[in-house]
Design a protein around this motif. Sequence first.
Motif, PDB file in Angstrom:
ATOM      1  N   LEU A 155       0.790  -1.229   0.000  1.00 38.53           N
ATOM      2  CA  LEU A 155       0.000   0.000   0.000  1.00 38.53           C
ATOM      3  C   LEU A 155       0.826   1.285   0.000  1.00 38.53           C
ATOM      4  CD1 LEU A 155      -2.638  -1.100   2.654  1.00 38.53           C
ATOM      5  CD2 LEU A 155      -2.828  -1.234   0.161  1.00 38.53           C
ATOM      6  N   ARG A 156       0.241   2.297  -0.602  1.00 41.29           N
ATOM      7  CA  ARG A 156       0.895   3.599  -0.654  1.00 41.29           C
ATOM      8  C   ARG A 156       0.717   4.371   0.657  1.00 41.29           C
ATOM      9  NH1 ARG A 156       2.286   7.235  -4.988  1.00 41.29           N
ATOM     10  NH2 ARG A 156       2.094   9.391  -4.351  1.00 41.29           N
ATOM     11  N   TYR A 157      -0.425   4.160   1.316  1.00 43.25           N
ATOM     12  CA  TYR A 157      -0.725   4.931   2.530  1.00 43.25           C
ATOM     13  C   TYR A 157      -0.949   4.011   3.738  1.00 43.25           C
ATOM     14  CZ  TYR A 157      -1.707   8.371  -1.089  1.00 43.25           C
ATOM     15  OH  TYR A 157      -1.610   9.193  -2.171  1.00 43.25           O
ATOM     16  N   PRO A 158       0.064   3.267   4.163  1.00 44.96           N
ATOM     17  CA  PRO A 158      -0.157   2.246   5.213  1.00 44.96           C
ATOM     18  C   PRO A 158      -0.670   2.805   6.531  1.00 44.96           C
ATOM     19  CG  PRO A 158       2.191   2.562   4.772  1.00 44.96           C
ATOM     20  CD  PRO A 158       1.460   3.311   3.708  1.00 44.96           C
ATOM     21  N   LEU A 159      -0.157   3.959   6.964  1.00 47.10           N
ATOM     22  CA  LEU A 159      -0.592   4.488   8.259  1.00 47.10           C
ATOM     23  C   LEU A 159      -2.064   4.893   8.204  1.00 47.10           C
ATOM     24  CD1 LEU A 159       0.187   5.147  11.117  1.00 47.10           C
ATOM     25  CD2 LEU A 159       1.037   7.371  10.352  1.00 47.10           C
ATOM     26  N   ASN A 160      -2.421   5.524   7.086  1.00 49.49           N
ATOM     27  CA  ASN A 160      -3.809   5.912   6.884  1.00 49.49           C
ATOM     28  C   ASN A 160      -4.720   4.671   6.923  1.00 49.49           C
ATOM     29  OD1 ASN A 160      -5.852   6.344   4.187  1.00 49.49           O
ATOM     30  ND2 ASN A 160      -6.004   7.793   5.881  1.00 49.49           N
ATOM     31  N   VAL A 161      -4.254   3.580   6.308  1.00 51.95           N
ATOM     32  CA  VAL A 161      -5.058   2.357   6.288  1.00 51.95           C
ATOM     33  C   VAL A 161      -5.170   1.759   7.697  1.00 51.95           C
ATOM     34  CG1 VAL A 161      -5.026  -0.054   5.515  1.00 51.95           C
ATOM     35  CG2 VAL A 161      -4.790   1.792   3.863  1.00 51.95           C
ATOM     36  N   LEU A 162      -4.083   1.815   8.480  1.00 52.60           N
ATOM     37  CA  LEU A 162      -4.170   1.291   9.860  1.00 52.60           C
ATOM     38  C   LEU A 162      -5.190   2.103  10.667  1.00 52.60           C
ATOM     39  CD1 LEU A 162      -0.444   0.404  10.720  1.00 52.60           C
ATOM     40  CD2 LEU A 162      -2.312  -1.152  10.122  1.00 52.60           C
ATOM     41  N   GLU A 163      -5.266   3.392  10.416  1.00 58.93           N
ATOM     42  CA  GLU A 163      -6.268   4.217  11.105  1.00 58.93           C
ATOM     43  C   GLU A 163      -7.680   3.803  10.697  1.00 58.93           C
ATOM     44  OE1 GLU A 163      -3.446   8.176  11.607  1.00 58.93           O
ATOM     45  OE2 GLU A 163      -4.995   8.144  10.056  1.00 58.93           O
ATOM     46  N   MET A 190      11.736   2.095  11.206  1.00 54.86           N
ATOM     47  CA  MET A 190      12.034   2.429   9.808  1.00 54.86           C
ATOM     48  C   MET A 190      11.082   1.696   8.869  1.00 54.86           C
ATOM     49  SD  MET A 190      16.145   2.300   9.535  1.00 54.86           S
ATOM     50  CE  MET A 190      16.253   0.564   9.891  1.00 54.86           C
ATOM     51  N   LYS A 191      10.898   2.338   7.716  1.00 54.57           N
ATOM     52  CA  LYS A 191      10.039   1.721   6.717  1.00 54.57           C
ATOM     53  C   LYS A 191      10.589   2.049   5.336  1.00 54.57           C
ATOM     54  CE  LYS A 191       5.316   1.493   5.210  1.00 54.57           C
ATOM     55  NZ  LYS A 191       5.827   1.467   3.832  1.00 54.57           N
ATOM     56  N   ALA A 192      10.539   1.066   4.427  1.00 56.57           N
ATOM     57  CA  ALA A 192      11.020   1.319   3.063  1.00 56.57           C
ATOM     58  C   ALA A 192      10.013   2.210   2.347  1.00 56.57           C
ATOM     59  CB  ALA A 192      11.150  -0.004   2.323  1.00 56.57           C
ATOM     60  N   PHE A 193      10.507   3.122   1.543  1.00 55.83           N
ATOM     61  CA  PHE A 193       9.575   3.905   0.728  1.00 55.83           C
ATOM     62  C   PHE A 193       8.931   2.984  -0.290  1.00 55.83           C
ATOM     63  CE2 PHE A 193       8.732   5.842  -3.374  1.00 55.83           C
ATOM     64  CZ  PHE A 193       7.723   6.705  -2.992  1.00 55.83           C
ATOM     65  N   PHE A 194       7.645   3.111  -0.460  1.00 52.63           N
ATOM     66  CA  PHE A 194       6.963   2.312  -1.477  1.00 52.63           C
ATOM     67  C   PHE A 194       5.798   3.121  -2.040  1.00 52.63           C
ATOM     68  CE2 PHE A 194       4.152  -1.244  -2.872  1.00 52.63           C
ATOM     69  CZ  PHE A 194       5.015  -1.746  -3.827  1.00 52.63           C
ATOM     70  N   PRO A 195       5.776   3.317  -3.351  1.00 51.74           N
ATOM     71  CA  PRO A 195       4.725   4.168  -3.918  1.00 51.74           C
ATOM     72  C   PRO A 195       3.388   3.447  -4.071  1.00 51.74           C
ATOM     73  CG  PRO A 195       6.139   3.364  -5.658  1.00 51.74           C
ATOM     74  CD  PRO A 195       6.722   2.851  -4.369  1.00 51.74           C
ATOM     75  N   GLY A 196       3.328   2.169  -3.665  1.00 51.61           N
ATOM     76  CA  GLY A 196       2.101   1.385  -3.875  1.00 51.61           C
ATOM     77  C   GLY A 196       2.295   0.514  -5.107  1.00 51.61           C
ATOM     78  N   GLY A 211       6.793  -2.301   0.668  1.00 51.62           N
ATOM     79  CA  GLY A 211       6.767  -1.326   1.762  1.00 51.62           C
ATOM     80  C   GLY A 211       7.016  -1.971   3.108  1.00 51.62           C
ATOM     81  N   ALA A 212       8.011  -2.864   3.193  1.00 52.41           N
ATOM     82  CA  ALA A 212       8.272  -3.540   4.470  1.00 52.41           C
ATOM     83  C   ALA A 212       8.748  -2.543   5.526  1.00 52.41           C
ATOM     84  CB  ALA A 212       9.319  -4.629   4.274  1.00 52.41           C
ATOM     85  N   ALA A 213       8.375  -2.810   6.788  1.00 52.09           N
ATOM     86  CA  ALA A 213       8.767  -1.943   7.900  1.00 52.09           C
ATOM     87  C   ALA A 213       9.364  -2.796   9.011  1.00 52.09           C
ATOM     88  CB  ALA A 213       7.532  -1.205   8.425  1.00 52.09           C
ATOM     89  N   THR A 214      10.182  -2.189   9.848  1.00 50.28           N
ATOM     90  CA  THR A 214      10.719  -2.943  10.990  1.00 50.28           C
ATOM     91  C   THR A 214       9.582  -3.195  11.992  1.00 50.28           C
ATOM     92  OG1 THR A 214      11.312  -0.909  12.123  1.00 50.28           O
ATOM     93  CG2 THR A 214      13.056  -1.971  10.816  1.00 50.28           C
ATOM     94  N   ILE A 215       9.790  -4.185  12.837  1.00 47.62           N
ATOM     95  CA  ILE A 215       8.813  -4.487  13.898  1.00 47.62           C
ATOM     96  C   ILE A 215       8.525  -3.230  14.698  1.00 47.62           C
ATOM     97  CG2 ILE A 215       8.856  -5.483  16.238  1.00 47.62           C
ATOM     98  CD1 ILE A 215       7.752  -7.476  14.649  1.00 47.62           C
ATOM     99  N   SER A 216       9.569  -2.468  14.927  1.00 49.50           N
ATOM    100  CA  SER A 216       9.419  -1.271  15.736  1.00 49.50           C
ATOM    101  C   SER A 216       8.481  -0.265  15.050  1.00 49.50           C
ATOM    102  CB  SER A 216      10.813  -0.679  15.960  1.00 49.50           C
ATOM    103  OG  SER A 216      10.706   0.519  16.615  1.00 49.50           O
TER     104      SER A 216
END
Length: 264
Positions: A155-163, A190-196, A211-216
């Motif tokens: 996804l392009r907007y992962p944080l928005n989707v988690l909300e 940290m999170k890799a940039f990913f345009p979707g 768009g992989a991100a660390t556990i943290s």
Amino acid sequence: MIRTEENRREQKRTEENRREQKRTEENLREELKSLEGSWHSPINLGHGVITADRNVQRRFTRRLKLMQIPKNMTNMRVLDIGTWDGFFAFEFERRGAEVLAIDNWNDDKQFRTFLFARKHLNSKVEYRKMDVHDLDPSLVGRFDVVFFAGMLYHLRYPLNVLEKIRSVTEGCLILETVIMVPFIHEHFPMKAFFPGDEEANASGRSWGISGAATISWLKEALNSAGFVKMDVKYTSSFRWLYKIIALLTNMPQGRRGIIHAFTR
Ligand SMILES: C[S@@+](CC[C@H](N)C(=O)[O-])C[C@H]1O[C@@H](n2cnc3c(N)ncnc32)[C@H](O)[C@@H]1O
């Protein structure tokens, strides 16, 4: 004499049943062959017909075990996001839940497999063609369990989707995603940039771990989206091997991880 006659009749009935079962299996296999669909998972349609081979079956059996989904889901309302052919949605239904399955099904071949399985399983799973970015309690209600697997890193907007997901979750989110395993600084959010997916596919520019991100990052993002407790259920047992690969290739690696996140 009478006994022999009865035995003969019984044998005949068994033969007929066997032939009938064979015919049903053959018809189902024919129907499956003519379906222009693309299967993702091993759905057991009965009559000895499973929609994917043994390797895929083994992978999904392992995934199911690692997810630690409640065995009994009676009286639970469950949302399966990005359901594809519905493997997990049908499993939740089998465990007693009332299920809504959503997917944008941009590819009709995926949607056909879902409908095919739903029909042959006699399933009552509800479904909606919808984008996860459009999740809203006023449209779909709220759920005891939200299942979100194999999607966040697309996804392009992962944080928005988690909300959005938080807004429809009343109990627990089961999140399975790709976790970034860098050589060092894994504890950093940290999170890799990913345009979707669409843009990455169109441009042909991909860094391999989407768009992989660390556990943290995942824990921080879940917390920021409004989840109050996180329980990491699984990270790769060979993490250190992948850290070494990351060092040697100078590129963070991606491994699967599973987190349960709670709203209270
Ligand atoms: C890799 S598959 C995961 C399937 C299944 N959840 C699993 O874990 O095995 C990703 C699914 O998400 C769906 N998908 C991708 N982007 C989506 C979006 N923005 N909204 C809804 N579904 C989406 C795709 O159509 C696909 O079926």
